[in-house]
Design an enzyme around this catalytic site. Structure first.
Site, short mmCIF file in Angstrom:
data_model
loop_
_atom_site.label_atom_id
_atom_site.label_comp_id
_atom_site.label_asym_id
_atom_site.label_seq_id
_atom_site.Cartn_x
_atom_site.Cartn_y
_atom_site.Cartn_z
N HIS A 1 -3.65 5.93 3.55
CA HIS A 1 -4.35 4.72 3.11
C HIS A 1 -3.70 3.47 3.68
O HIS A 1 -4.38 2.59 4.24
CB HIS A 1 -4.38 4.68 1.59
CG HIS A 1 -5.32 3.67 1.02
ND1 HIS A 1 -4.99 2.33 0.91
CD2 HIS A 1 -6.58 3.78 0.54
CE1 HIS A 1 -6.01 1.67 0.37
NE2 HIS A 1 -6.99 2.52 0.13
N ASP B 1 0.85 -1.19 0.00
CA ASP B 1 0.00 0.00 0.00
C ASP B 1 0.89 1.24 0.00
O ASP B 1 1.98 1.22 -0.58
CB ASP B 1 -0.93 -0.03 1.22
CG ASP B 1 -2.28 0.59 0.94
OD1 ASP B 1 -2.35 1.83 0.84
OD2 ASP B 1 -3.27 -0.14 0.82
N SER C 1 -9.23 7.30 8.92
CA SER C 1 -10.57 6.85 8.53
C SER C 1 -10.76 7.00 7.04
O SER C 1 -10.87 8.10 6.52
CB SER C 1 -11.63 7.65 9.29
OG SER C 1 -11.62 7.31 10.65
#
Length: 741
Positions: A213, A138, A524
């Site tokens: 992320h 990621d 979030s």
């Protein structure tokens, strides 16, 4: 004249283990030794490239990566003519261009039955994932987050062989611990592919996360317990990952460039990270990454599909997101059968906000802002549909009209546009924003905690009627509250990509759905949970194959909500969800821990799939490391032992074979129940399966025929096996197609 050089990936052995057959003579003679010695394999890659570019020195200069652990191949900077010559060499199965991919979650684990207060669930039975290593490909990690503390963790698992790399505000002695046990970063492929480079003022050339992320995905998968957490008072509780005692290995492959929008990830970097992760000893791999466009042959054109095949062959379960293409048919990504593809769902939590009009009528919207109540203020409607450009243009000419007022808009756009609009309203002096849009739980806070409230079109129309029928319309906005449990139910999220699988329609995708909306974690964002649940299953059942884990998840998933009512899918209008929205259903971790029966797939199953996809015998031989000859009659993908049956073109009666393995009580009898897709006749033979201490695996057939000779869309049903304790359910998806007379 040759075109400018670009990075291309040479896959020497299609989806293969290391095998030198077909390479230049020197390499073929030492294939076994190369497998054990990565340096020899890298040297052979340089030798092969040198035959194309003219010298070993130039080959070293042009080589970007050598893939040498899970599979054999390399990435190099080549012109189109050089790439063509390379593709024609014996032993080179595929040369594919480098390209950029895009990145696509307190309450969620309790909603799934994984409360830390319950001693009988899989969370505790599995030791909370202790001993399992989750590799996350990621945008990196923010190691200072409390979610990554090592409190209560034992030594690093003995099978771990990876490292933590030091660079740019990432120091292994400080930032790696018994939770973050590995951290690498890969950027060479991105630098050679992208014309715009990351800005060092906004990105870190190290495993450190500049976007959020990767930190979010890592904390939802394996974050440690962190108490007293909320978003400014909303969603208050204790956050944890799905497998709080699992360890994290971070592979940063996605890079933030302002001009490119969401972080981008190079194929060459992804493949190198997968190669290293296989070598490092991860048990589960997480990739919330998808192609910018759907590849026609992902088995040979998609780095995720290629690398994940080798990971699965080594017993590593690979979990990928279905994509964020919104509710459009045939847009699901990561469609190869060895990957667990996860759609995103909502859960039983909302943030209702009361909107009181000047006529004392009150409506409920959804919002995530804090602060004082906004007393009765003027409410205006500027008459334009909300879009990023439209709102700025309208407000630039109406700043005096907006100051001190609440602005109301209609829109067909999503959360990003709402956030941009809230910034424009705030800049113009407004005190709040109400937006009427498609019903969706894809909710988030607006910029600087500005009050922005979402309502559906029905409520929006009533607000508009009030504005247009009142001389001086007023509105009062109250801050939202957190509401949990009934009567709320989960839905498939608006943004979650949908099936059917456009590349291989007989392979159902997505496989399952999991909560992926408004998940409170280290950051979030919106990503479906999945990796943490797989880690728990791996800890509890270390000998299960990746296919067995997928089967357990699919066959025990909730086809209805926890209340027993059907699950809906968000879209331009809500509809009942079907397998193309959520696969088997919403994941049920405790059920998956004890599934009763498993639809497993081993080497023979993958040989069948590759034969059915039309790959030749020599390519498949390299895959399985044994001489393989496909049958003269091409096998049917429909007979692959998947925990689902999808028939895209049913005309004549069709018989399909499946095999199940008993992992429950040795003395068991399972009886079949069929929910028949509309317009079909379905039978199972035998309709009872009898297991004992010596019979653990049984075959059965399903025969499906159409009642009406007409072309239809898909209809859905299911086949369930039940023994009084377990219900093992697989989805049926059937479309009848008849040629015109």
């Amino acid at each position: 004249m040759s075109s400018p050089s670009s990075v291309l990936l040479a896959i020497l052995c299609l989806l293969c283990f290391l095998n030198g057959q077909g390479m230049i003579a020197k390499v073929a003679a030492n294939s076994r030794r190369q497998h054990d010695n990565p340096k020899l394999l890298t040297d052979s890659h340089h030798d092969l490239l040198a035959t194309i570019v003219g010298s070993k020195e130039l080959a070293s200069e042009l080589m970007v990566y050598s893939y040498r652990h899970g599979f054999s191949g390399f990435a190099a900077k080549l012109t189109e003519s050089q790439a063509q010559k390379l593709s024609e060499l014996p032993g080179v199965v595929r040369v594919i261009p480098n390209s950029l991919h895009k990145l696509q979650t307190t309450r969620s684990w309790d909603f799934l039955g994984l409360s830390s207060q319950s001693p009988s669930n899989i969370l505790h039975k599995s030791g909370m994932g202790d001993g399992v290593i989750i590799g996350v490909l990621d945008s990196g990690i923010w190691p200072e987050s409390e979610s990554f503390n090592e409190e209560g963790l034992g030594p690093v698992p003995s099978h771990w062989k990876g490292v933590c790399e030091s660079e740019d505000r990432f120091s292994p002695p400080i930032h790696c611990n018994r939770k973050i046990i590995g951290a690498r970063w890969f950027i060479k492929g991105f630098l050679d592919e992208s014309e715009i480079l990351p800005d060092r003022s906004t990105e870190f050339f190290s495993p450190r996360d500049a976007h959020g992320h990767g930190t979010h995905v890592s904390s939802t998968a394996a974050g440690s317990f962190v108490t007293n957490v909320s978003y400014k008072g909303l969603g208050h509780g204790t956050i944890k990952g799905g497998a709080p005692n699992a360890r994290l290995a971070i592979y940063k492959v996605c890079w933030k460039v302002q001009e490119l929008g969401d972080p981008s990830c190079s194929q060459a970097d992804i493949l190198k990270a997968l190669d290293e992760a296989i070598h490092d000893g991860v048990d589960v791999l997480s990739l919330s990454i998808a192609f910018s466009s759907i590849p026609l042959r992902p088995e040979v054109d998609d780095a995720i599909a290629i690398g994940s095949f080798h990971a699965v062959a080594m017993g590593i379960t690979v979990v990928c997101a279905a994509g964020n293409a919104e509710p459009l048919a045939e847009m699901v990504q990561n469609t190869v059968p060895w990957i667990i593809t996860v759609a995103a769902s909502t859960m039983d939590r909302s943030f209702p906000t009361s909107i009181t009009l000047g006529n004392n009528k009150t409506f409920l919207g959804q919002a995530m802002f804090t602060g004082p109540e906004i007393g009765f203020a003027s409410l205006i409607y500027l008459g334009l549909e909300l879009s990023a450009a439209g709102v700025y243009q309208s407000l630039s000419h109406n700043t005096t009209m907006v100051a001190g007022k609440v602005v109301f808009y209609f829109t067909t756009f999503g959360l990003g546009t709402v956030r941009n609009a809230s910034a424009a309203v705030k800049e113009a002096g407004g005190v709040g924003l109400i937006v009427a849009k498609n019903p969706s739980d894809d909710l988030g806070p607006c910029n600087e905690d500005f009050p922005c409230i979402e309502v559906d079109y029905e409520i929006g129309t009533r607000i508009l009627f009030y504005i247009q029928s009142t001389r001086s319309p007023l509105v009062k906005l109250r801050p939202p509250k957190t509401f949990i449990g009934k009567p709320l139910s989960a839905k498939v999220a608006y943004f979650s990509s949908r099936g059917p699988n456009s590349i291989t329609p007989a392979i159902l995708k997505p496989d399952i759905a999991a909560p992926g909306v408004n998940i409170l974690a280290a950051t979030s964002l919106r990503d479906p949970l999945g990796e943490g649940i797989v880690a728990l299953l791996k800890a509890m059942h270390p000998n299960w194959s990746p296919a067995a884990i997928k089967s357990a998840l699919v066959t025990t998933a909730w086809g209805n909500g926890l209340s027993g009512l059907p699950i809906f899918a968000e879209g331009s209008s809500q509809k009942l969800a079907n397998p193309f929205d959520f696969g088997g259903g919403i994941v049920n971790p405790n059920g998956a821990a004890d599934p009763g029966l498993l639809y497993d797939i081993g080497k023979v199953g993958y040989i069948q799939y590759l034969c059915a996809m039309g790959y030749n015998n020599s390519d498949i031989t390299r895959v399985v490391k044994q001489n393989t000859k496909c049958p003269i009659k091409k096998p049917s993908i429909l007979d692959m032992n998947l925990p689902s049956i999808t028939i895209p073109n049913l005309n004549n009666p069709m018989t399909i074979t499946r095999s199940v393995t008993n992992v429950g009580a040795p003395e068991s009898i399972y009886r079949a129940t069929i929910e028949t897709p509309f317009g079909t006749i379905v039978s199972v033979n035998p309709n009872a399966l009898v297991f004992n201490s010596t019979v653990r695996k049984l075959d059965f057939t399903i025969t499906i025929s159409a009642i009406h000779r007409m072309n239809t869309g898909y209809f859905f049903g299911s086949l369930s096996w039940a023994d009084g304790v377990h219900v093992v359910r697989i989805p049926l998806s059937v479309r009848t197609v008849f040629a015109p007379l």
